[in-house]
Write a protein that holds these residues in place. Sequence first.
Motif, short mmCIF file in Angstrom:
data_model
loop_
_atom_site.label_atom_id
_atom_site.label_comp_id
_atom_site.label_asym_id
_atom_site.label_seq_id
_atom_site.Cartn_x
_atom_site.Cartn_y
_atom_site.Cartn_z
N PRO A 160 74.44 46.79 69.08
CA PRO A 160 75.58 46.59 69.99
C PRO A 160 75.40 45.32 70.83
N SER A 161 76.47 44.61 71.07
CA SER A 161 76.37 43.31 71.75
C SER A 161 75.87 43.43 73.19
N ASP A 162 76.12 44.56 73.86
CA ASP A 162 75.64 44.68 75.23
C ASP A 162 74.13 44.87 75.30
N TRP A 163 73.50 45.24 74.19
CA TRP A 163 72.03 45.36 74.15
C TRP A 163 71.35 44.01 74.30
N TYR A 164 71.99 42.96 73.84
CA TYR A 164 71.39 41.63 73.90
C TYR A 164 71.12 41.21 75.35
N THR A 165 72.00 41.60 76.23
CA THR A 165 71.79 41.29 77.65
C THR A 165 70.52 41.94 78.15
N TYR A 166 70.34 43.23 77.82
CA TYR A 166 69.13 43.95 78.24
C TYR A 166 67.88 43.37 77.59
N ILE A 167 67.99 43.01 76.33
CA ILE A 167 66.84 42.43 75.62
C ILE A 167 66.47 41.09 76.24
N TYR A 168 67.48 40.29 76.58
CA TYR A 168 67.19 38.98 77.17
C TYR A 168 66.51 39.12 78.53
N TYR A 169 67.04 39.98 79.38
CA TYR A 169 66.40 40.18 80.68
C TYR A 169 65.01 40.80 80.53
N ALA A 170 64.85 41.66 79.54
CA ALA A 170 63.52 42.25 79.29
C ALA A 170 62.51 41.16 78.92
N THR A 171 62.92 40.19 78.10
CA THR A 171 61.99 39.12 77.74
C THR A 171 61.60 38.30 78.96
N LEU A 172 62.56 38.05 79.85
CA LEU A 172 62.25 37.28 81.06
C LEU A 172 61.31 38.05 81.98
N ILE A 173 61.57 39.32 82.16
CA ILE A 173 60.73 40.13 83.04
C ILE A 173 59.34 40.32 82.45
N ILE A 174 59.29 40.59 81.16
CA ILE A 174 57.99 40.79 80.50
C ILE A 174 57.17 39.50 80.53
N SER A 175 57.81 38.37 80.30
CA SER A 175 57.05 37.11 80.34
C SER A 175 56.53 36.84 81.74
N VAL A 204 50.78 38.66 91.45
CA VAL A 204 52.05 39.30 91.80
C VAL A 204 53.05 38.26 92.32
N ILE A 205 52.58 37.33 93.14
CA ILE A 205 53.47 36.27 93.64
C ILE A 205 53.97 35.41 92.48
N ALA A 206 53.09 35.09 91.54
CA ALA A 206 53.52 34.31 90.37
C ALA A 206 54.55 35.09 89.55
N THR A 207 54.34 36.39 89.41
CA THR A 207 55.29 37.24 88.68
C THR A 207 56.66 37.21 89.36
N ILE A 208 56.65 37.33 90.67
CA ILE A 208 57.92 37.34 91.41
C ILE A 208 58.64 36.01 91.27
N PHE A 209 57.92 34.89 91.45
CA PHE A 209 58.57 33.59 91.36
C PHE A 209 59.09 33.31 89.96
N THR A 210 58.34 33.65 88.94
CA THR A 210 58.83 33.41 87.58
C THR A 210 59.94 34.39 87.23
N GLY A 211 59.90 35.58 87.82
CA GLY A 211 60.94 36.56 87.56
C GLY A 211 62.26 36.26 88.25
N ILE A 212 62.20 35.47 89.31
CA ILE A 212 63.43 35.12 90.03
C ILE A 212 64.39 34.37 89.11
N GLY A 213 63.85 33.63 88.18
CA GLY A 213 64.69 32.90 87.22
C GLY A 213 65.59 33.83 86.42
N ALA A 214 65.14 35.05 86.20
CA ALA A 214 65.95 36.00 85.45
C ALA A 214 67.23 36.36 86.20
N PHE A 215 67.13 36.44 87.51
CA PHE A 215 68.29 36.82 88.30
C PHE A 215 69.13 35.62 88.71
#
Length: 183
Positions: A125-140, A21-32
């Motif tokens: 739609p172009s605004d979907w790309y933002t959601y897709i990009y953040y989804a890839t970061l969170i999922i990874s 969970v700590i690893a998930t949080i630290f790697t997920g911080i990069g998304a924000f």
Amino acid sequence: MDIFKFLNLSNYNKRAIIGGVIATIFTGIGAFALGNLSGYEAKELIRSSLPGFNTLCNTIVLASATILALLLTLISVSSGSKSKLNKSHYKHIILIAKIDTVVFVAAMIIFQFFNLPVTEADNVPSDWYTYIYYATLIISSILSGGLISVVLMLFNAVVSIIKVVGLDIEDHPLLQGDDENND
């Protein structure tokens, strides 16, 4: 933490899951840390990061399959030992196998999903790309944290077996007759 009592996890498993969970949080911080992205920026970032994301998914699938094979070896060593191990050891191995299988299946499905050529599609739609990009970061981040938890749990199991089988520690909690659920 009440969830750990509900799941009946040993201290080693708790630490391994907390580590994931700590690893998930630290790697997920990069998304924000990237802040807000426009659809075009996100589309370009998806194009440049998707090969790395696919490689991560492939690596997690390969590592998870290898860990399942290693668990068979661990069971073989455990059952071939002159020491009689209690049920908590085998429950620990089952838990590792369950979590590892979930990580394997999730990585495989996500890999297939993100292999769709979404950046080449004209009707997205172009605004979907933002959601897709953040989804890839969170999922990874989640997949990486899951694999880290599995590896830490496997490490704990291997160390316990080494202590019992290799070092002949006679008062280890894994030995039969000790009803504690610790490894």
